[in-house]
Design an enzyme around this catalytic site. Structure first.
Site, PDB file in Angstrom:
ATOM      1  N   LYS A  53      41.238  38.433  30.414  1.00 41.71           N
ATOM      2  CA  LYS A  53      42.534  39.007  30.079  1.00 41.71           C
ATOM      3  C   LYS A  53      43.209  39.450  31.368  1.00 41.71           C
ATOM      4  O   LYS A  53      42.567  39.603  32.402  1.00 41.71           O
ATOM      5  CB  LYS A  53      42.374  40.208  29.143  1.00 41.71           C
ATOM      6  CG  LYS A  53      41.688  39.890  27.828  1.00 41.71           C
ATOM      7  CD  LYS A  53      41.496  41.171  27.008  1.00 41.71           C
ATOM      8  CE  LYS A  53      40.730  40.891  25.721  1.00 41.71           C
ATOM      9  NZ  LYS A  53      40.477  42.131  24.959  1.00 41.71           N
ATOM     10  N   HIS A  54      44.514  39.667  31.316  1.00 42.19           N
ATOM     11  CA  HIS A  54      45.234  40.113  32.499  1.00 42.19           C
ATOM     12  C   HIS A  54      44.805  41.532  32.879  1.00 42.19           C
ATOM     13  O   HIS A  54      44.531  42.369  32.016  1.00 42.19           O
ATOM     14  CB  HIS A  54      46.741  40.066  32.255  1.00 42.19           C
ATOM     15  CG  HIS A  54      47.281  38.675  32.122  1.00 42.19           C
ATOM     16  ND1 HIS A  54      47.262  37.760  33.151  1.00 42.19           N
ATOM     17  CD2 HIS A  54      47.854  38.034  31.070  1.00 42.19           C
ATOM     18  CE1 HIS A  54      47.794  36.624  32.751  1.00 42.19           C
ATOM     19  NE2 HIS A  54      48.156  36.759  31.484  1.00 42.19           N
ATOM     20  N   GLU A  55      44.767  41.782  34.181  1.00 39.30           N
ATOM     21  CA  GLU A  55      44.433  43.105  34.674  1.00 39.30           C
ATOM     22  C   GLU A  55      45.448  44.114  34.147  1.00 39.30           C
ATOM     23  O   GLU A  55      46.633  43.811  34.003  1.00 39.30           O
ATOM     24  CB  GLU A  55      44.431  43.104  36.205  1.00 39.30           C
ATOM     25  CG  GLU A  55      44.033  44.423  36.841  1.00 39.30           C
ATOM     26  CD  GLU A  55      42.617  44.839  36.497  1.00 39.30           C
ATOM     27  OE1 GLU A  55      42.484  45.681  35.578  1.00 39.30           O
ATOM     28  OE2 GLU A  55      41.671  44.324  37.104  1.00 39.30           O
TER      29      GLU A  55
END
Length: 632
Positions: A267-269
């Site tokens: 997932k995106h940071e």
């Protein structure tokens, strides 16, 4: 091998988890014993939630009660968040006060226990809980004379190893790859090859797939994934490494968009830093710039006028932006799309606008011939003839820096780059993204932006923030321009692979040094941290460093040594717009998605997401064989 790069990045974590998995511990008279074995794990999955563990707090202290708070290790300078009130023990019944809470297992946590009266801190514990684990935190008095308190964390039931599905999937794909390699080696034996051809009677396209001729010839066109022509106008060969790089980025993008098995590193940071999901979009932008350089030169060599090419650039940019707004708009999940809730920014919208600027900029200064520059510094022949382009890019970057650090934002500190919410100890809760968020809210309106930014999960921000917003598009243009530079290198040093690889290496080192200076080699403490949400300049230089090095490796393996055909990434790389649009439109349709038996299982999510990604690779391969390529 769908999403192989992402899986390789996670194998180390999987192996570490296998070797370091917590054991079972049950001291006599302490903790809350639970069921054992595989049935127990299944029961915990049914009763619990993914990426969470059960924590039972036992308070053996007399009145007053205790307050339990926690802070995630991934949350920089965050406030502690209240979890539960733990009542005092009942001395007459000799019964401790208890409270149970679910705690996050994705990142290490810092637990803080303090007295509900007087707010006196009793203990602070840092621990990384395991998924579906069962834990007890026992608080008791060690010495009544000096009121010494102990806080002991006990493992009642060990967590499951949530990384095993990644390891298993990795081994499956490695096994498939080994079989394909073995099959290709067998096909080199004349007897076997003749027998297979006799039985299957393959078309010429089949033989061409593994030949050195490359992919099918396409018409001269330029778009966001143009078909780069060869360095010499008479050849019909393609640079397969560019299609392979684009396909690799696209496959990982599809995998993480489908969910990435619900693992946090797919997932995106939440704000600063990088995960696997943060790598692919800038790589796609980079290779788009590389393709622009090759395609424009090819079109002009074939006699197309600059006005004709400009009309194609404008048309394709318009179609990309329209596809992003109308076809793959995420606000369809809110109901029928209307102007009231239409998200204006987006991935395809940013690609379209970035393509328009960079392609027009290159068209303005490109030449039909890409011969050697006869200037004073031949080593800089891919830079000095285009000094007006560099000035334009430097002016753009100056605008980004000035707006980011000098624009006054109401109720926010000037130059703020934080996530807002509970970050920065809760001082600026409504300042998510600083100037970038403010500009989008001012020009687009809150309802026309992304409503669920990644910062909302960890930092609990409440303001809408769009990671594909207006200000960040400036740096996506810079990213594409650096990719354009890679394309110029291949043009100016045609038939000189050593020169090309050395230039890629130099550019990768330069970008890496700039990133090290901007970030001070740290996640949070640099002048400009790496941030995908903001598309900070350090994010661009870091991703460009990775892109130059990765393109160097792929170019060496695919186009120089020809040790790798580029498969399977070559095929989606040649139909990137179709694959990207298709995976968004059909995301909720079978066989790309189905009702799962256990929605709290990483294994089921990973199986579903890898299956969907692999299907798109297979679809792109079939289209490749049939010579079907969607160009806009």
């Amino acid at each position: 091998m769908a999403a192989a790069a992402g899986l390789v990045a996670a194998v180390a974590a999987a192996l570490g988890a296998l070797l370091m998995a917590p054991g079972l511990s049950q001291p006599d008279g302490q903790g809350a014993p639970g069921p054992r074995g595989g049935a127990a794990a299944a029961e915990r999955r049914r009763s619990g939630r993914m990426d969470q563990a059960l924590l039972l707090v036992r308070n053996e202290l007399p009145a007053p009660g205790l307050n339990l708070a926690a802070r995630s290790g991934s949350c920089h300078q965050c406030l502690y968040q209240f979890l539960a009130f733990v009542p005092p023990s009942n001395e007459s019944l000799r019964k401790p006060g208890t409270a149970s809470v679910m705690v996050d297992t994705q990142h290490p946590l810092t637990l803080l226990l303090n007295s509900s009266v007087g707010d006196r801190d009793l203990c602070k514990i840092q621990y990384h809980f395991g998924e579906f684990g069962n834990y007890s935190l026992v608080v008791k008095t060690l010495s009544t004379s000096n009121q010494t308190v102990s806080c002991d964390l006990i493992i009642n039931e060990g967590p499951i190893n949530s990384y095993l599905p990644i390891l298993f999937a990795f081994l499956v794909y490695v096994g498939i790859l080994a079989l394909l390699i073995a099959g290709r080696l067998l096909m080199k034996i004349d007897t076997v090859r003749n027998w297979v051809y006799k039985k299957l009677n393959p078309r010429a396209t089949d033989r061409m797939i593994n030949s050195e001729l490359g992919s099918p010839t396409t018409t001269d066109s330029i778009n966001c994934d143009p078909a780069p022509q060869s360095w010499s106008s008479g050849s019909r060969q393609r640079l397969r490494s560019l299609d392979t790089f684009r396909g690799l980025s696209l496959v990982i993008m599809v995998f993480v968009n489908y969910g990435g098995g619900k693992y946090w590193f797919f997932k995106h940071e939440s704000w600063n830093g990088l995960t696997v999901a943060d790598l692919v979009f800038p790589w796609f932008v980079f290779i788009m710039g590389t393709s622009i350089a090759l395609a424009l030169g090819s079109m002009l060599r074939w006699g197309s006028s600059k006005w004709k090419v400009l009309r194609k650039i404008i048309w394709r940019s318009f179609v990309l932006i329209l596809l992003g707004i109308i076809v793959v708009n995420p606000n369809y999940c809110l109901g029928p799309l209307s102007w009231d809730n239409l998200r204006i920014p987006g991935v395809l919208q940013r690609l379209g606008f970035t393509y328009l600027v960079v392609a027009a900029l290159e068209l303005l200064f490109t030449r039909a011939d890409s011969g050697t520059w006869e200037g004073r510094f031949p080593a800089l022949q891919d830079i000095l003839p285009y000094w007006p382009q560099w000035i334009f890019i430097l002016v753009l970057e100056t605008i980004w820096l000035c707006l980011t650090f000098l624009l006054p934002v109401p109720d926010c500190p000037r130059g703020y780059l934080g996530p807002g919410g509970i970050g920065d100890f809760g001082k600026y809760p409504n300042c998510t993204g600083g100037a970038a968020g403010y500009i989008d809210r001012l020009l687009l309106g809150e309802k026309h932006m992304y409503q669920h930014p990644s910062s909302a999960v960890i930092y609990q921000s409440t303001m809408p923030y769009d990671p594909e917003g207006i200000l960040g598009t400036i740096n996506s243009i810079v990213m594409a321009f650096l990719g354009l530079q890679a394309g110029k290198i291949t043009l100016f040093y045609k038939d000189q692979p050593k020169q090309i690889m050395s230039r890629f290496t130099i550019w990768g080192i330069v970008m890496g040094v700039i990133s090290a200076i901007l970030t001070k080699c740290s996640k949070e403490e640099g002048f400009i941290p790496i941030n995908k949400n903001l598309w900070s300049i350090s994010y661009v230089t870091t991703m460009s460093c990775f892109a130059f090095i990765l393109l160097l490796l792929i170019y060496y393996l695919v186009d120089v040594k020809k040790w790798w055909s580029g498969a399977p990434f070559l095929y989606p790389g040649m139909n990137s717009i179709l694959v990207y649009t298709g995976h968004q439109v059909f995301a909720n349709y079978f066989p790309f998605k189905w009702k799962m038996q256990d929605s709290q299982s990483h294994a089921e999510h990973l199986t579903q997401n890898l299956t969907a990604t692999t299907l798109w690779v297979i679809i792109s391969y079939i289209l490749y064989r049939k010579r079907i390529f969607w160009k806009i």
